[in-house]
Enzyme design. Sequence first.
Site, PDB file in Angstrom:
ATOM      1  NE  ARG A  39      44.306  55.343  61.688  1.00 31.13           N
ATOM      2  CZ  ARG A  39      45.052  54.749  62.610  1.00 31.13           C
ATOM      3  NH1 ARG A  39      44.935  53.444  62.806  1.00 31.13           N
ATOM      4  NH2 ARG A  39      45.916  55.432  63.314  1.00 31.13           N
ATOM      5  CE  LYS A  69      27.303  63.176  48.925  1.00 30.59           C
ATOM      6  NZ  LYS A  69      26.622  64.397  48.466  1.00 30.59           N
ATOM      7  CD  GLU A 112      14.880  64.120  49.139  1.00 31.62           C
ATOM      8  OE1 GLU A 112      15.363  64.153  47.993  1.00 31.62           O
ATOM      9  OE2 GLU A 112      15.196  64.948  50.028  1.00 31.62           O
ATOM     10  CE  LYS A 133      22.166  58.881  47.256  1.00 29.64           C
ATOM     11  NZ  LYS A 133      21.902  59.143  48.649  1.00 29.64           N
ATOM     12  CD  GLU A 187      27.911  66.168  45.431  1.00 31.83           C
ATOM     13  OE1 GLU A 187      27.460  65.393  46.293  1.00 31.83           O
ATOM     14  OE2 GLU A 187      27.507  67.317  45.271  1.00 31.83           O
ATOM     15  NE  ARG A 244      26.599  60.790  46.079  1.00 34.43           N
ATOM     16  CZ  ARG A 244      26.815  59.914  47.079  1.00 34.43           C
ATOM     17  NH1 ARG A 244      27.955  59.262  47.149  1.00 34.43           N
ATOM     18  NH2 ARG A 244      25.922  59.711  47.993  1.00 34.43           N
ATOM     19  CG  ASN A 258      22.948  68.453  45.442  1.00 33.91           C
ATOM     20  OD1 ASN A 258      22.640  67.836  46.445  1.00 33.91           O
ATOM     21  ND2 ASN A 258      24.186  68.593  45.023  1.00 33.91           N
ATOM     22  CG  HIS A 285      18.262  69.091  47.778  1.00 34.94           C
ATOM     23  ND1 HIS A 285      17.475  68.363  46.916  1.00 34.94           N
ATOM     24  CD2 HIS A 285      18.309  68.373  48.931  1.00 34.94           C
ATOM     25  CE1 HIS A 285      17.074  67.262  47.529  1.00 34.94           C
ATOM     26  NE2 HIS A 285      17.562  67.244  48.745  1.00 34.94           N
ATOM     27  CG  HIS A 332      19.691  73.099  51.504  1.00 34.80           C
ATOM     28  ND1 HIS A 332      20.757  72.588  50.812  1.00 34.80           N
ATOM     29  CD2 HIS A 332      19.109  72.058  52.127  1.00 34.80           C
ATOM     30  CE1 HIS A 332      20.807  71.282  51.009  1.00 34.80           C
ATOM     31  NE2 HIS A 332      19.816  70.940  51.804  1.00 34.80           N
ATOM     32  CG  HIS A 380      15.292  67.910  53.804  1.00 31.31           C
ATOM     33  ND1 HIS A 380      16.053  68.982  53.354  1.00 31.31           N
ATOM     34  CD2 HIS A 380      15.575  66.887  52.966  1.00 31.31           C
ATOM     35  CE1 HIS A 380      16.768  68.598  52.309  1.00 31.31           C
ATOM     36  NE2 HIS A 380      16.492  67.333  52.047  1.00 31.31           N
TER      37      HIS A 380
END
Length: 338
Positions: free
Chosen positions: A76, A98, A145, A190, A200, A209, A213, A216, A220, A241
């Site tokens: 955990r 993340k 980025e 960031k 988020e 947050r 994006n 993005h 995507h 990417h």
Amino acid sequence: VPQAIASSGQSSLTRAGFSVTAASVRASEANKTLDTVARLLHQIASTRHERSDPVVALGGGVVGDISGFVAATYRRGVPIVQCPTTLLAMVDASVGGKTGVNLALPGGLVAKNLAGAFWQPAQVLADTTALASLPERVFRSGLAECLKHGLLSHEVDQNLFSWTSQNLVRFRLGESASLPELIERNVRVKAWFVERDERENPAQSGPGRVLLNLGHTFAHAIETLPGLSPDGRPENSPLQHGEAVAFGLVAAAATAHALGRLSAEDRDSVRVAVERLGMESRLVGLPPDDLIVEAMSHDKKVSGGRLRLVLPASLGRCEVVEDPPVSVVQVGLAAIRA
Ligand SMILES: NC(=O)c1ccc[n+]([C@@H]2O[C@H](COP(=O)([O-])OP(=O)(O)OC[C@H]3O[C@@H](n4cnc5c(N)ncnc54)[C@H](O)[C@@H]3O)[C@@H](O)[C@H]2O)c1
């Protein structure tokens, strides 16, 4: 990572008195799966790993995301130390907690990062000497980025976009003296967003947050399309990417201008910066708009079935635009169509 980096990471831990169990993962989206996580969890369980013992992720964003998820779930939660070895992982993926893997969906689709956990690293160690061996296109993805961060950084770092854009060619030529500054400034941006909105939260008021994006939703939709490449040559397909994000920034800037939210001068500065990455800013072989708009509306940033875009309002400030008319999204797509 190259063997030299793996060995040096392992021997420095051993020299510091740690007993190390090494596990390797081939870095690819196809390996970013629950199967890989299960294999690593079983491997840790077969050692005498205790709750306070860290997992150390040495690699790019793929390794960082998988290892972070393993650390979040083993007993955990055990500490994760992120040692990013790509520029993208140094300025972005290793920061913010993340973690996760992709999930296969019915129909052969793969949903990126659909299973995961928020699990903040105990420490992030970025050694810029690791970047020397990065393939040019992987390095360029990280720089894309950084441009994105520059378009969002107003409250943290007012001239990050122009500084990055002016120095891009030097970075690409391998001039490493300013890399620590590049990484530090990007991590600050960031981290600023993560501190304000760690999870988020959809109900977040003020900058959250979600703004990270930027570019993005376009990216995507185009990054998985077959046959696209940063220079129009089929042998350089598919897009990385970060390259898709760079096209996404150009499209977002054109969309914002079409909505009257961004000046023509700032719109053009985004294209100039993307071209300084050493790539075309227009794509050969982009499919018809309706297919791309359809793919964009499958993106996870869609809320309540409505398209939601993050668009620049200046070179440093972005905003969320709900349900933009398809005609302005098409202006964005026209801006990246050769
Ligand atoms: N967690 C987050 O917040 C977050 C943010 C952005 C991206 N990501 C994830 O990060 C991943 C992309 O990360 P990436 O761009 O680092 O790609 P990556 O991890 O796939 O690495 C790219 C390639 O570079 C190689 N490599 C890594 N370090 C190297 C080195 N020092 N020298 C030579 N080769 C090296 C890898 O083996 C791989 O082939 C995606 O899966 C994305 O979803 C996560």
